[in-house]
Design a protein around this motif. Structure first.
Motif, PDB file in Angstrom:
ATOM      1  N   ARG A   6      66.054  31.056  54.695  1.00 13.20           N
ATOM      2  CA  ARG A   6      65.027  31.251  55.716  1.00 13.20           C
ATOM      3  C   ARG A   6      63.798  30.400  55.376  1.00 13.20           C
ATOM      4  O   ARG A   6      63.536  30.120  54.222  1.00 13.20           O
ATOM      5  N   TRP A   8      59.551  29.747  56.863  1.00 14.97           N
ATOM      6  CA  TRP A   8      58.486  30.043  57.806  1.00 14.97           C
ATOM      7  C   TRP A   8      57.220  29.325  57.371  1.00 14.97           C
ATOM      8  O   TRP A   8      57.090  28.902  56.230  1.00 14.97           O
ATOM      9  N   CYS A  49      62.226  30.288  61.280  1.00 15.57           N
ATOM     10  CA  CYS A  49      63.539  29.777  61.670  1.00 15.57           C
ATOM     11  C   CYS A  49      64.169  30.564  62.817  1.00 15.57           C
ATOM     12  O   CYS A  49      64.838  29.976  63.679  1.00 15.57           O
ATOM     13  N   ASP A  50      63.954  31.877  62.879  1.00 14.85           N
ATOM     14  CA  ASP A  50      64.610  32.678  63.904  1.00 14.85           C
ATOM     15  C   ASP A  50      64.027  32.452  65.294  1.00 14.85           C
ATOM     16  O   ASP A  50      64.607  32.897  66.283  1.00 14.85           O
ATOM     17  N   GLN A  51      62.881  31.776  65.385  1.00 16.39           N
ATOM     18  CA  GLN A  51      62.324  31.445  66.694  1.00 16.39           C
ATOM     19  C   GLN A  51      63.046  30.256  67.334  1.00 16.39           C
ATOM     20  O   GLN A  51      62.852  29.993  68.519  1.00 16.39           O
ATOM     21  N   PHE A  52      63.869  29.562  66.553  1.00 17.44           N
ATOM     22  CA  PHE A  52      64.551  28.349  67.027  1.00 17.44           C
ATOM     23  C   PHE A  52      65.993  28.675  67.360  1.00 17.44           C
ATOM     24  O   PHE A  52      66.864  28.713  66.491  1.00 17.44           O
ATOM     25  N   THR A  53      66.253  28.927  68.640  1.00 16.89           N
ATOM     26  CA  THR A  53      67.617  29.227  69.068  1.00 16.89           C
ATOM     27  C   THR A  53      68.492  27.976  69.086  1.00 16.89           C
ATOM     28  O   THR A  53      69.710  28.077  69.028  1.00 16.89           O
ATOM     29  N   SER A  55      70.053  25.103  67.229  1.00 13.03           N
ATOM     30  CA  SER A  55      70.331  24.875  65.809  1.00 13.03           C
ATOM     31  C   SER A  55      69.861  23.494  65.343  1.00 13.03           C
ATOM     32  O   SER A  55      69.391  23.342  64.213  1.00 13.03           O
ATOM     33  N   GLN A  57      67.254  21.748  66.487  1.00 14.41           N
ATOM     34  CA  GLN A  57      65.802  21.766  66.323  1.00 14.41           C
ATOM     35  C   GLN A  57      65.387  22.684  65.178  1.00 14.41           C
ATOM     36  O   GLN A  57      64.367  22.442  64.528  1.00 14.41           O
ATOM     37  N   ARG A  58      66.174  23.722  64.919  1.00 14.57           N
ATOM     38  CA  ARG A  58      65.892  24.577  63.759  1.00 14.57           C
ATOM     39  C   ARG A  58      66.052  23.788  62.464  1.00 14.57           C
ATOM     40  O   ARG A  58      65.231  23.893  61.551  1.00 14.57           O
ATOM     41  N   ARG A  59      67.092  22.981  62.373  1.00  9.85           N
ATOM     42  CA  ARG A  59      67.271  22.142  61.182  1.00  9.85           C
ATOM     43  C   ARG A  59      66.148  21.114  61.067  1.00  9.85           C
ATOM     44  O   ARG A  59      65.663  20.835  59.968  1.00  9.85           O
ATOM     45  N   ARG A  94      58.569  24.123  68.703  1.00  9.02           N
ATOM     46  CA  ARG A  94      58.988  25.449  69.171  1.00  9.02           C
ATOM     47  C   ARG A  94      58.739  25.620  70.665  1.00  9.02           C
ATOM     48  O   ARG A  94      59.592  26.128  71.405  1.00  9.02           O
TER      49      ARG A  94
END
Length: 219
Positions: A6, A8, A49-53, A55, A57-59, A94
């Motif tokens: 995780r 943040w 990380c959990d705000q980025f559905t 994957s 863009q989360r990476r 985001r």
């Protein structure tokens, strides 16, 4: 394959003590860990990380945090400036997720070329600037020569990925720099970026909510 840790990032001006106290009041019957505090915080105060559905863009956001995490112990004033820029970049990334999702749904529908042209250009420009910012930050993180590292960090601190003014309007440079020195030194030990992925490597969907995460101090 093991899930990515995780991560943040707190808004540089966020009152972390107040946020933690509020989180503890909500979970007075259970032990509160930092991730509980992150989830209890408002979106205006934290990007995680959990705000980025999405994957991909989360990476991407995780890589930005990883590069910043690697330079957090350098010049406090410059790091504080880069932290502000990184926060803006992560928020913009985001906030772009709904538009990205909408464009993805619309691309296969006929007759919408004109309607989606402008938002598509806006996203392309945002991506270009974010890629430029990420590349510059990665160079600082990977540079082994201290002299070159500090020079590269100065360049990153002057590179706004969103082309916004890094200085509040009307504030003299000397005053701004003194404030940055004081704030950066005071806050260097208080901020945290968590579980930076380091390499893209691959990502297991449905990340393990009980996986390990590593705390790192940042400005």
């Amino acid at each position: 394959m093991a899930p990515l840790p995780r991560w943040w990032m707190w808004r540089p001006e966020a009152d972390l003590d107040a946020i933690r106290r509020a989180a503890k009041r909500k979970r007075f019957w259970a032990r509160v860990v930092e991730w509980d505090v992150v989830l209890a915080a408002e979106a205006r105060d934290v990007v995680h990380c959990d705000q980025f559905t999405d994957s991909a863009q989360r990476r991407r956001a995780g890589r930005l945090c990883a590069h910043f995490d690697a330079v957090r112990d350098l010049d406090a004033r410059r790091v504080a400036q880069v932290e502000q820029l990184l926060w803006r970049a992560l928020v913009a990334l985001r906030d772009s997720l709904p538009m990205r999702a909408a464009l993805h749904r619309e691309t296969n529908r006929p007759g919408l070329a004109a309607a989606i042209a402008e938002p598509t250009r806006e996203l392309a420009e945002l991506d270009r600037r974010l890629d430029q910012f990420e590349s510059a930050l990665r160079i600082v993180a990977e540079e082994s020569d201290p002299e070159l590292t500090h020079s590269a960090l100065r360049r990153v601190a002057a590179l706004d990925p969103l082309h916004w003014s890094a200085r509040p309007p009307g504030r003299p440079h000397a005053e701004h720099d003194r404030a940055d020195d004081d704030d950066g030194a005071d806050q260097l030990q208080a901020r945290r970026v968590v579980g930076s992925p380091g390499h893209e490597g691959g990502e297991a969907e449905g990340e393990d909510q009980h996986g390990e995460h590593v705390l790192h101090e940042t400005s």
